[in-house]
Design a protein around this motif. Structure first.
Motif, PDB file in Angstrom:
ATOM      1  N   SER A 132       0.818  -1.288   0.096  1.00 26.79           N
ATOM      2  CA  SER A 132       0.058  -0.027   0.047  1.00 26.79           C
ATOM      3  C   SER A 132       1.014   1.164   0.083  1.00 26.79           C
ATOM      4  CB  SER A 132      -0.910  -0.031   1.238  1.00 26.79           C
ATOM      5  OG  SER A 132      -0.226   0.373   2.560  1.00 26.79           O
ATOM      6  N   GLN A 133       1.927   1.118   0.782  1.00 26.02           N
ATOM      7  CA  GLN A 133       2.947   2.396   0.762  1.00 26.02           C
ATOM      8  C   GLN A 133       3.591   2.482  -0.764  1.00 26.02           C
ATOM      9  OE1 GLN A 133       5.595   1.843   3.652  1.00 26.02           O
ATOM     10  NE2 GLN A 133       4.197   1.451   5.253  1.00 26.02           N
ATOM     11  N   LEU A 134       3.967   1.509  -1.422  1.00 23.65           N
ATOM     12  CA  LEU A 134       4.563   1.601  -2.697  1.00 23.65           C
ATOM     13  C   LEU A 134       3.663   2.001  -3.667  1.00 23.65           C
ATOM     14  CD1 LEU A 134       6.804  -1.658  -2.479  1.00 23.65           C
ATOM     15  CD2 LEU A 134       7.671   0.682  -2.279  1.00 23.65           C
ATOM     16  N   TYR A 135       2.401   1.866  -3.534  1.00 17.09           N
ATOM     17  CA  TYR A 135       1.363   2.037  -4.458  1.00 17.09           C
ATOM     18  C   TYR A 135       1.179   3.492  -4.531  1.00 17.09           C
ATOM     19  CZ  TYR A 135      -3.116   1.926  -7.064  1.00 17.09           C
ATOM     20  OH  TYR A 135      -4.122   2.194  -8.007  1.00 17.09           O
ATOM     21  N   THR A 136       1.479   4.251  -3.744  1.00 22.32           N
ATOM     22  CA  THR A 136       1.361   5.729  -3.790  1.00 22.32           C
ATOM     23  C   THR A 136       2.376   6.279  -4.966  1.00 22.32           C
ATOM     24  OG1 THR A 136       2.874   6.101  -2.053  1.00 22.32           O
ATOM     25  CG2 THR A 136       0.446   6.158  -1.549  1.00 22.32           C
ATOM     26  N   LEU A 137       3.322   5.510  -5.310  1.00 23.61           N
ATOM     27  CA  LEU A 137       4.292   6.072  -6.285  1.00 23.61           C
ATOM     28  C   LEU A 137       3.863   5.974  -7.561  1.00 23.61           C
ATOM     29  CD1 LEU A 137       7.328   3.674  -5.405  1.00 23.61           C
ATOM     30  CD2 LEU A 137       7.292   5.918  -5.137  1.00 23.61           C
ATOM     31  N   ARG A 138       2.665   5.458  -7.695  1.00 22.22           N
ATOM     32  CA  ARG A 138       1.977   5.371  -9.227  1.00 22.22           C
ATOM     33  C   ARG A 138       1.515   6.770  -9.467  1.00 22.22           C
ATOM     34  NH1 ARG A 138      -0.572   0.716 -11.787  1.00 22.22           N
ATOM     35  NH2 ARG A 138       0.632  -1.005 -11.255  1.00 22.22           N
ATOM     36  N   GLU A 139       1.176   7.497  -8.247  1.00 22.80           N
ATOM     37  CA  GLU A 139       0.488   8.799  -8.310  1.00 22.80           C
ATOM     38  C   GLU A 139       1.452   9.843  -8.812  1.00 22.80           C
ATOM     39  OE1 GLU A 139      -2.662  11.901  -5.982  1.00 22.80           O
ATOM     40  OE2 GLU A 139      -1.211  10.477  -4.756  1.00 22.80           O
ATOM     41  N   ARG A 140       2.514   9.624  -8.184  1.00 15.97           N
ATOM     42  CA  ARG A 140       3.733  10.478  -8.492  1.00 15.97           C
ATOM     43  C   ARG A 140       4.302  10.434  -9.807  1.00 15.97           C
ATOM     44  NH1 ARG A 140       7.339   9.432  -3.020  1.00 15.97           N
ATOM     45  NH2 ARG A 140       9.018  10.932  -4.171  1.00 15.97           N
ATOM     46  N   VAL A 141       4.205   8.895 -10.562  1.00 16.91           N
ATOM     47  CA  VAL A 141       4.680   8.786 -11.738  1.00 16.91           C
ATOM     48  C   VAL A 141       3.678   9.279 -12.754  1.00 16.91           C
ATOM     49  CG1 VAL A 141       4.829   6.908 -13.574  1.00 16.91           C
ATOM     50  CG2 VAL A 141       6.112   6.581 -11.212  1.00 16.91           C
ATOM     51  N   ASN A 142       2.359   9.254 -12.513  1.00 13.73           N
ATOM     52  CA  ASN A 142       1.307   9.908 -13.319  1.00 13.73           C
ATOM     53  C   ASN A 142       1.663  11.565 -13.334  1.00 13.73           C
ATOM     54  OD1 ASN A 142      -0.097   7.633 -13.767  1.00 13.73           O
ATOM     55  ND2 ASN A 142      -1.561   8.125 -12.256  1.00 13.73           N
ATOM     56  N   ASN A 143       1.763  12.310 -12.325  1.00 12.49           N
ATOM     57  CA  ASN A 143       2.064  13.494 -12.324  1.00 12.49           C
ATOM     58  C   ASN A 143       3.277  13.920 -13.240  1.00 12.49           C
ATOM     59  OD1 ASN A 143      -0.095  14.004 -10.660  1.00 12.49           O
ATOM     60  ND2 ASN A 143       1.272  14.009  -9.030  1.00 12.49           N
ATOM     61  N   LEU A 144       4.326  13.306 -13.135  1.00 10.58           N
ATOM     62  CA  LEU A 144       5.709  13.408 -13.633  1.00 10.58           C
ATOM     63  C   LEU A 144       5.432  12.919 -15.293  1.00 10.58           C
ATOM     64  CD1 LEU A 144       8.334  12.637 -11.111  1.00 10.58           C
ATOM     65  CD2 LEU A 144       7.352  14.867 -11.491  1.00 10.58           C
ATOM     66  N   TYR A 145       4.699  12.013 -15.559  1.00  6.74           N
ATOM     67  CA  TYR A 145       4.972  11.292 -16.713  1.00  6.74           C
ATOM     68  C   TYR A 145       4.084  12.229 -17.722  1.00  6.74           C
ATOM     69  CZ  TYR A 145       4.823   7.629 -20.363  1.00  6.74           C
ATOM     70  OH  TYR A 145       4.856   7.084 -21.720  1.00  6.74           O
ATOM     71  N   PHE A 146       2.780  12.544 -17.307  1.00  6.86           N
ATOM     72  CA  PHE A 146       1.861  13.340 -18.090  1.00  6.86           C
ATOM     73  C   PHE A 146       2.502  14.831 -18.198  1.00  6.86           C
ATOM     74  CE2 PHE A 146      -0.901   9.684 -17.002  1.00  6.86           C
ATOM     75  CZ  PHE A 146      -1.274   9.522 -18.279  1.00  6.86           C
ATOM     76  N   GLY A 147       3.202  15.143 -17.047  1.00 12.33           N
ATOM     77  CA  GLY A 147       3.663  16.581 -17.270  1.00 12.33           C
ATOM     78  C   GLY A 147       4.804  16.465 -18.194  1.00 12.33           C
ATOM     79  N   CYS A 148       5.839  15.287 -18.649  1.00 17.58           N
ATOM     80  CA  CYS A 148       6.560  15.552 -19.636  1.00 17.58           C
ATOM     81  C   CYS A 148       5.842  15.573 -20.873  1.00 17.58           C
ATOM     82  CB  CYS A 148       7.305  14.162 -19.475  1.00 17.58           C
ATOM     83  SG  CYS A 148       8.413  14.198 -18.226  1.00 17.58           S
ATOM     84  N   LEU A 149       4.771  14.654 -21.071  1.00 21.18           N
ATOM     85  CA  LEU A 149       4.083  14.660 -22.404  1.00 21.18           C
ATOM     86  C   LEU A 149       3.442  15.869 -22.540  1.00 21.18           C
ATOM     87  CD1 LEU A 149       2.059  11.370 -21.833  1.00 21.18           C
ATOM     88  CD2 LEU A 149       4.236  11.640 -23.421  1.00 21.18           C
TER      89      LEU A 149
END
Length: 419
Positions: A132-149
């Motif tokens: 559950s703690q590692l799952y929160t990484l997905r939200e951070r990846v979303n913000n950065l990945y779509f920011g790059c796009l």
């Protein structure tokens, strides 16, 4: 060395595209907390091994040397007077004893078996909590990945804007050669081109910052070297909530249920066999004052009646903990459903905005072209041309922003539900 370099080059060229799912995995593997999985596994194995050793014979060694103020005597003084030569044995006040005792559990009420199960369930609860703690990484990846796009698309739109200004500058220069345009018209377009180039610098700096953060999060330089794919957008979104936080709560409930069963075992008696052997003075015969060896074997039952005093309150404590977990689950579901509603509305809003984007861009392009034509005829100014070029560029930027924001909102919704 040359072969190694060649293989590395082939590997890099084959990996010319990066997906968001790869970034999820890289971020998970790169996060320092991932090492805890190995520690949890080791702890489980050690605990299971210790629990299994509860069936091994338990050996206890003891030694003592004592001196006492008095010893047990027999009231036979008169008998020794009547029987000449009769010696009445007398115990020594200094006594010595070395003994070893072996205990073998016969029945422990199920404690060893349940302890092993408890260790496995506790390790599973720890793993679920870590997931559950590692799952929160997905939200951070979303913000950065779509920011790059997003900034990649904005940089591409800026390049089109600069190209548009350059085309009009070339057109004005041709018109100036024929005496149909002024130097001020060219300068106004050149200023707009320089402003667009400044904007390009800003956009690239922001995208570079996003890429640097994504590289730090994933620990992989490919996010900066390879092309980032636009994630596929699913046609439908599930309403079911399947978050790892809920699985972690369920695992904690299973651990608490086993604690309740351990309370039942605590009020059961246990049976064991024992064998004690030793050497000392006196031995088992208290009247023999010489050093002797001895042994005792038998079966022993023990029953801690005191556990009955606290078992009711301990069960109530476990019930309270279970109720707290229920409240925690309901609170999490309540907040998650609120997030679902909010993200659903965001997706709906962006989808509606996107429906008009293409038409707005088409109309803005027509207006720009008409203004350019009127400028060529001398009925519009260079300022009019600049204004319409910027207006078209803004409409294209808004279309790009709406599209990428909608993709991000969909992936945020998928993160909220884990579906």
């Amino acid at each position: 060395m040359g072969l190694f370099f060649l293989l590395g080059t082939v590997s890099l060229s084959a990996q010319d595209r990066v997906t968001i799912d790869q970034c999820y995995e890289w971020a998970r593997d790169n996060y320092p907390q991932i090492e805890r999985f190995r520690l949890i596994e080791q702890t489980e194995q050690y605990t299971l091994s210790n629990a299994a050793k509860g069936w091994l014979p338990q050996v206890k060694v003891s030694a003592s040397a004592t001196y006492q103020s008095d010893v047990t005597t027999l009231p036979l003084e008169n008998l020794s007077a009547l029987v000449p030569g009769l010696e009445i044995p007398e115990m020594s006040k200094d006594q010595y004893k070395v003994a070893a005792e072996i205990n073998q559990s016969i029945w422990d009420g199920g404690q060893v078996r349940l302890s092993r199960k408890q260790a496995a369930v506790r390790a599973d609860a720890d793993r679920k909590e870590l997931e559950s703690q590692l799952y929160t990484l997905r939200e951070r990846v979303n913000n950065l990945y779509f920011g790059c796009l997003l900034y990649k698309e904005l940089i591409a739109q800026n390049a089109l804007l600069q190209q548009e200004f350059q085309i009009n500058i070339d057109r004005v220069e041709a018109m100036m050669a024929n005496g149909m345009a002024n130097v001020s018209d060219k300068e106004e377009l050149e200023v707009s081109l320089l402003n667009a180039r400044q904007k390009e610098i800003e956009l690239k700096a922001v995208r570079k910052a996003y890429l640097n953060m994504l590289e730090a999060l994933t620990g992989n330089a490919l996010v900066k070297q390879a092309e980032m794919e636009e994630p596929p957008v699913p046609t439908s979104l599930s309403q079911e909530i399947n978050r790892p936080e809920l699985q972690a709560i369920s695992a904690q409930e299973r651990a608490l249920s086993l604690r309740g069963r351990m309370l039942d075992i605590g009020i059961r008696p246990s049976v064991s066999a024992f064998l004690q052997g030793g050497y000392g003075r006196p031995g088992l015969n208290m009247l023999d004052n010489d050093f002797k060896g001895f042994y005792v074997a038998g079966v022993r039952m023990s029953w801690n009646i005191g556990n009955f005093y606290t078992i009711k309150n301990n069960r109530r404590l476990i019930d309270n903990d279970l109720k707290q977990l229920d409240i925690e689950r309901e609170t999490f579901l309540f907040n998650t459903r609120l997030q679902q509603i909010q993200e659903n509305e965001q997706i709906r809003k962006l989808t509606e905005l996107m429906k008009a984007d293409d038409e707005i861009v088409r109309l803005r392009t027509n207006i720009k072209k008409a203004t350019e034509a009127r400028y060529a005829e001398g009925v519009a100014s260079a300022s009019d041309v600049v204004r319409e070029i910027n207006a078209e560029n803004i409409s294209r930027q808004e279309a790009v922003v709406h599209r990428v924001q909608q993709q991000m909102a969909i992936y945020n919704y998928m993160y909220i539900t884990n579906n």
